[in-house]
Design an enzyme around this catalytic site. Sequence first.
Site, PDB file in Angstrom:
ATOM      1  N   LYS A   1      -0.308  56.925  -0.158  1.00 30.54           N
ATOM      2  CA  LYS A   1       0.629  56.945   0.619  1.00 30.54           C
ATOM      3  C   LYS A   1       0.798  57.083   1.832  1.00 30.54           C
ATOM      4  O   LYS A   1       0.876  56.251   3.218  1.00 30.54           O
ATOM      5  CB  LYS A   1       1.878  57.531   0.284  1.00 30.54           C
ATOM      6  CG  LYS A   1       2.509  56.519  -1.102  1.00 30.54           C
ATOM      7  CD  LYS A   1       2.698  55.492  -0.814  1.00 30.54           C
ATOM      8  CE  LYS A   1       3.827  55.071  -2.470  1.00 30.54           C
ATOM      9  NZ  LYS A   1       3.729  53.250  -1.923  1.00 30.54           N
TER      10      LYS A   1
ATOM     11  N   TYR B   1       2.564  64.624  -7.545  1.00 27.37           N
ATOM     12  CA  TYR B   1       2.621  63.334  -6.382  1.00 27.37           C
ATOM     13  C   TYR B   1       1.109  62.558  -6.436  1.00 27.37           C
ATOM     14  O   TYR B   1       0.173  61.942  -6.935  1.00 27.37           O
ATOM     15  CB  TYR B   1       3.175  63.075  -5.650  1.00 27.37           C
ATOM     16  CG  TYR B   1       3.324  61.463  -5.059  1.00 27.37           C
ATOM     17  CD1 TYR B   1       4.026  60.434  -6.113  1.00 27.37           C
ATOM     18  CD2 TYR B   1       3.470  60.757  -4.080  1.00 27.37           C
ATOM     19  CE1 TYR B   1       4.103  59.516  -6.129  1.00 27.37           C
ATOM     20  CE2 TYR B   1       3.729  59.760  -3.233  1.00 27.37           C
ATOM     21  CZ  TYR B   1       3.884  58.880  -4.511  1.00 27.37           C
ATOM     22  OH  TYR B   1       4.398  57.867  -4.085  1.00 27.37           O
TER      23      TYR B   1
END
Length: 254
Positions: free
Chosen positions: A160, A153
């Site tokens: 995020k 990720y």
Amino acid sequence: MGILDGKRILVTGVLTDASIAFSVAKLAQEEGATVVLTGFGRLSLVERIARRLPQPAPVLELDVQNTEHLDTLAARVGEHVDGLDGVVHSIGFAPQTALGGNFLNTTWEDVSTALHVSTYSFKSLAVACLPLMKEGGAVVGLDFDATKAWPVYDWMGVAKAGLESASRYLARDLGKQGIRVNLVAAGPLRTMAAKSIPGFKEFEDSWPEKAPLGWDLSDTVPAAKACVALMSDWFPATTGEIVHVDGGVHAIGA
């Protein structure tokens, strides 16, 4: 009557009918809301997807990196509804070089793109919609748990984390205007965005086994229900919150 009866909702990020944003728009209509959509890039595709909703919804172009698009958004939305009660931020993007295990080699140019589109745009979208939210309302963003360093990720995880922080500052500054700001942290789903992440199969293989409640990688409805609930009047005193819709993985340390 549905829990969004009479409310006016803007939903961004509808790409396909497998997206969380599409499920939010569909459920919002079923719960009584009038929905306006935004799209980026292939608007004809978004318009075709919009026709699959219970009621066809207007589609507006929105590139969150385009200042003119943001500056004119309220006026353009105002051609279809006389105000907004809810805004859904379902926007995220990172160049391929910022994902897939390339964390140490990603250039600032690509990192800055990820942060602009995936993090800063949450604030940009909220501010752009303020002229239509004079009676208060709710802003809901889509998140992925940023308390851990997940495989593959990479810089999207950093984006995020920034989104989670930005949501708290927005909650602080918009609360005076009666606007609640919350995030829904969904587990991994087989959306178009997920397919663009190199190595996404690592999530697919492990998440359903780890989740205490189990996890359906193809079911966007639970996340959509959380978004709709947060835009309803059933959470009148909740802001700056992250609601996890991930089968419980975030809670067990697995």
